[in-house]
Design an enzyme around this catalytic site. Structure first.
Site, PDB file in Angstrom:
ATOM      1  N   LYS A  79       0.967  -1.281  -0.012  1.00 48.72           N
ATOM      2  CA  LYS A  79      -0.161  -0.176   0.108  1.00 48.72           C
ATOM      3  C   LYS A  79       0.801   1.070   0.063  1.00 48.72           C
ATOM      4  O   LYS A  79       1.675   1.292   0.699  1.00 48.72           O
ATOM      5  CB  LYS A  79      -0.870   0.129   0.989  1.00 48.72           C
ATOM      6  CG  LYS A  79      -1.628   1.347   1.428  1.00 48.72           C
ATOM      7  CD  LYS A  79      -2.486   1.537   2.751  1.00 48.72           C
ATOM      8  CE  LYS A  79      -3.113   2.679   2.996  1.00 48.72           C
ATOM      9  NZ  LYS A  79      -3.984   2.711   4.185  1.00 48.72           N
ATOM     10  N   ASP A 122      -2.679  10.526   3.219  1.00 48.40           N
ATOM     11  CA  ASP A 122      -3.847  10.252   3.424  1.00 48.40           C
ATOM     12  C   ASP A 122      -4.522  11.360   4.181  1.00 48.40           C
ATOM     13  O   ASP A 122      -4.523  11.164   5.428  1.00 48.40           O
ATOM     14  CB  ASP A 122      -3.866   8.865   4.104  1.00 48.40           C
ATOM     15  CG  ASP A 122      -5.405   8.332   4.287  1.00 48.40           C
ATOM     16  OD1 ASP A 122      -6.322   8.856   3.670  1.00 48.40           O
ATOM     17  OD2 ASP A 122      -5.735   7.390   5.308  1.00 48.40           O
ATOM     18  N   LYS A 177      -9.858  13.427   8.011  1.00 50.17           N
ATOM     19  CA  LYS A 177      -9.279  13.043   9.329  1.00 50.17           C
ATOM     20  C   LYS A 177      -9.348  14.235  10.278  1.00 50.17           C
ATOM     21  O   LYS A 177      -9.274  15.278   9.546  1.00 50.17           O
ATOM     22  CB  LYS A 177      -7.900  12.302   9.163  1.00 50.17           C
ATOM     23  CG  LYS A 177      -7.709  11.092   8.610  1.00 50.17           C
ATOM     24  CD  LYS A 177      -6.447  10.799   8.240  1.00 50.17           C
ATOM     25  CE  LYS A 177      -6.322   9.388   7.639  1.00 50.17           C
ATOM     26  NZ  LYS A 177      -6.738   8.197   8.543  1.00 50.17           N
ATOM     27  N   ASP A 224       1.617   6.634   5.438  1.00 47.37           N
ATOM     28  CA  ASP A 224       0.612   5.539   5.049  1.00 47.37           C
ATOM     29  C   ASP A 224       1.133   4.641   3.784  1.00 47.37           C
ATOM     30  O   ASP A 224       0.431   4.071   3.080  1.00 47.37           O
ATOM     31  CB  ASP A 224      -0.856   6.221   4.765  1.00 47.37           C
ATOM     32  CG  ASP A 224      -1.936   5.335   4.979  1.00 47.37           C
ATOM     33  OD1 ASP A 224      -1.790   4.346   5.764  1.00 47.37           O
ATOM     34  OD2 ASP A 224      -2.782   5.590   4.266  1.00 47.37           O
ATOM     35  N   ASP A 227     -12.061   7.253   4.006  1.00 45.50           N
ATOM     36  CA  ASP A 227     -10.851   7.012   4.656  1.00 45.50           C
ATOM     37  C   ASP A 227     -10.536   5.768   4.787  1.00 45.50           C
ATOM     38  O   ASP A 227      -9.572   5.266   5.223  1.00 45.50           O
ATOM     39  CB  ASP A 227     -11.070   7.739   6.158  1.00 45.50           C
ATOM     40  CG  ASP A 227      -9.696   7.818   6.768  1.00 45.50           C
ATOM     41  OD1 ASP A 227      -8.657   7.774   6.017  1.00 45.50           O
ATOM     42  OD2 ASP A 227      -9.720   7.760   7.972  1.00 45.50           O
ATOM     43  N   GLU A 275      -9.452   3.812   2.302  1.00 43.01           N
ATOM     44  CA  GLU A 275      -9.110   4.034   1.009  1.00 43.01           C
ATOM     45  C   GLU A 275      -7.952   2.952   0.614  1.00 43.01           C
ATOM     46  O   GLU A 275      -7.825   2.409  -0.499  1.00 43.01           O
ATOM     47  CB  GLU A 275      -8.688   5.228   0.574  1.00 43.01           C
ATOM     48  CG  GLU A 275      -7.154   5.488   1.029  1.00 43.01           C
ATOM     49  CD  GLU A 275      -6.791   5.437   2.362  1.00 43.01           C
ATOM     50  OE1 GLU A 275      -5.438   5.183   2.645  1.00 43.01           O
ATOM     51  OE2 GLU A 275      -7.630   5.672   3.341  1.00 43.01           O
ATOM     52  N   ARG A 307      -7.844  -0.319   1.103  1.00 48.48           N
ATOM     53  CA  ARG A 307      -8.298  -1.500   0.579  1.00 48.48           C
ATOM     54  C   ARG A 307      -8.744  -1.438  -0.871  1.00 48.48           C
ATOM     55  O   ARG A 307      -8.752  -2.333  -1.354  1.00 48.48           O
ATOM     56  CB  ARG A 307      -9.529  -2.292   1.437  1.00 48.48           C
ATOM     57  CG  ARG A 307     -10.583  -1.030   1.638  1.00 48.48           C
ATOM     58  CD  ARG A 307     -11.573  -1.450   3.011  1.00 48.48           C
ATOM     59  NE  ARG A 307     -10.503  -1.084   4.210  1.00 48.48           N
ATOM     60  CZ  ARG A 307     -11.310  -1.101   5.349  1.00 48.48           C
ATOM     61  NH1 ARG A 307     -12.473  -1.749   5.616  1.00 48.48           N
ATOM     62  NH2 ARG A 307     -10.556  -0.588   6.463  1.00 48.48           N
TER      63      ARG A 307
END
Length: 500
Positions: free
Chosen positions: A274, A279, A286, A297, A356, A358, A360
């Site tokens: 990933k 993010d 967030k 991230d 959020d 995201e 996956r």
């Protein structure tokens, strides 16, 4: 950092500092030889208990000049005291000894040093001489890391450039060399991952990650790299991935690396990372507090690149594919909205209930893409859920798998490298939490078992191969005064690939 393993005499080897050991209150061979030259300096220090019996304790000694001496400093290191005959040095001792010694050598402003092992550990068993050499080389590399963008006196570059591992015979030389080579390669890979993780989001963009992969491949004939842009991904039907990247001015990239170190007919292992380079949460924004840490991230992607760095250093005899799903998750007029429905590369539809969640979304298309390699195994690495941090804290990564043999191999690799994971359930009972009235699934499953339902989501895209998922949200970086990327789980991944 250069590591050399060879047979040498402590009286004639030219180096700034010699590292010698004591154990059970006694000097080991090279330390005893040095003690004779120094007229009992070391035995005197032992007699007055100047060094603690705790494994890893050390004592700096300034040496008196002699006719043959080619070093002015010595570091006496304690291997520990056995409380009973059956007790010996443990893996934990080896780690503590290596960490303390590595930190001490790197902070001493030395250019080189020589470590005299003197058959300190047996050639076989859990705690071996090779394990000590491996761990020490890894920790010396790790301790040498300095963040590239930080200026000033607090970021003084490491001066230590060469370490000689001294053996007592030719067989021991080979043992030390093998340990040093694997440890150094892992350390370099860890540091590469740390550097990428620590870079700010305005520098480490999806395109920057693609360039890093390209540069790594340029230095190795066995490694190739290419990156797919958003138009290519659109043609492939990667609607889940694109639903994340479309909110950013930075183009998303699917970065592909292929390392061919074994026969062409051997199925590759595939690592999927990933790489959300920043993010914000997207429209499901967030909170502002600690949002700066969302540059981390992409640590899953960083660990993939760090692992390939280690494989290149080792000239590893394995076939490995790397897939990095690199994107920014930003709020904008073009960003995905809660309630949007998208179609993934697999053809399955997804209702985006929370923008959020995201990671996956970019991973599911990358996992579908992995099918074309007919892999031996696929391991995805992702800072996927805060729920995993709640469940396991900051010591173990969460491990999920559809194939127990793969899970067992990863758990073993984690134990051997102290880069540990803990297996979590992937039961069908959790799948129903992903039910949606408007698509094949939602991208979240509610608060209960949040890390598990995220893994359940990914499992729907991994039916065609043995797969494991490492949720590294709790282990990828440190917060607070020691804020920074850890480089995990590079050592786990390298160990897994070399032994499977």
């Amino acid at each position: 950092m250069e590591f050399i393993a060879k047979k040498a005499d402590i009286a004639t080897l030219s180096t700034q500092c010699v590292v010698v050991f004591c154990k059970d209150g006694k000097l080991m061979a090279s330390a005893s030889h040095l003690d004779t030259e120094q007229h009992g300096l070391l035995t005197h220090q032992l007699s007055i208990k100047a060094i603690s019996p705790t494994a890893g304790s050390h004592l700096w000694l300034t040496l008196a000049p002699t006719k043959s001496a080619k070093h002015s400093k010595a570091l006496l290191v304690q291997l520990g005291e056995s409380k009973k005959k059956s007790a010996d040095i443990t893996i934990e001792d080896i780690r503590k000894i290596s960490q303390k010694l590595a930190s001490t050598l790197n902070s001493a402003k030395l250019k080189d040093a020589a470590v005299f092992f003197d058959s300190a550990l047996p050639a076989s068993g859990d705690c071996t001489l090779e394990k000590l050499a491996h761990t020490l080389a890894l920790e010396i590399e790790r301790a040498s890391y300095r963040f590239s963008l930080k200026a000033g006196t607090k970021n003084t570059p490491a001066t230590l450039k060469k370490v000689v591992f001294v053996a007592t015979n030719s067989a021991e030389t080979k043992t030390l060399r093998n340990g040093a080579n694997t440890g150094s390669a892992m350390g370099k890979g860890i540091n590469a991952a740390r550097e990428l993780g620590n870079l700010p989001g305005n520098i480490c963009t999806p395109n920057y990650l693609a360039e890093q992969a390209k540069q790594l491949a340029a230095g190795c004939k066995k490694l190739t790299s290419k990156a797919l842009g958003e138009k290519q991904m659109e043609r492939l039907g990667m609607g889940a991935f694109l639903s994340v990247s479309k909110g950013s001015d930075q183009e998303g990239k699917l970065i592909l690396l292929e390392y061919k170190g074994a026969a062409a007919n051997k199925a590759p292992h595939v690592l999927v990372g990933k790489g959300v380079t920043f993010d914000t949460g997207g429209i499901s924004l967030k909170p502002g507090a600690n949002m700066d840490e969302m540059k981390f991230d992409m640590c899953g992607a960083a660990s993939v690149l760090g692992t390939f760095k280690a494989l290149v250093e080792l000239d590893a005899k394995v076939n490995v594919v790397g897939i990095i799903a690199a994107a920014e998750n930003m709020p904008s007029g073009g960003a995905s909205k809660p309630g949007d429905v998208v179609t993934s590369m697999s053809g399955q539809t997804i209702e985006i209930l929370n923008t959020d969640a995201e990671g996956r979304l970019v991973l599911c298309d990358a996992l579908t893409y992995a099918e074309r390699y007919k892999p031996k195994s696929v391991v995805d690495i992702a800072t996927l859920t805060g729920a995993c941090v709640v469940a396991l804290g900051n010591h173990a990564a969460g491990l999920y798998s559809n194939t127990q043999s793969v899970a067992d191999a990863l758990l073993k690799a984690g134990e051997e490298t102290h880069d540990r994971a803990w297996q979590m359930p992937l039961w069908d009972d959790y799948q129903r939490q992903l039910d949606s009235n408007f698509a094949d699934m939602g991208n979240i499953g509610g608060m209960p078992g949040g890390s598990i339902t995220a893994a359940c989501f990914l499992s729907r895209y991994t039916k065609k191969y043995p797969w494991a998922h490492l949720d590294i949200a709790g282990v990828a970086w440190h917060s607070g005064a020691k804020k920074g990327a850890t480089g995990r789980p590079v050592s786990l991944l390298v160990n897994y690939l070399l032994n499977n």
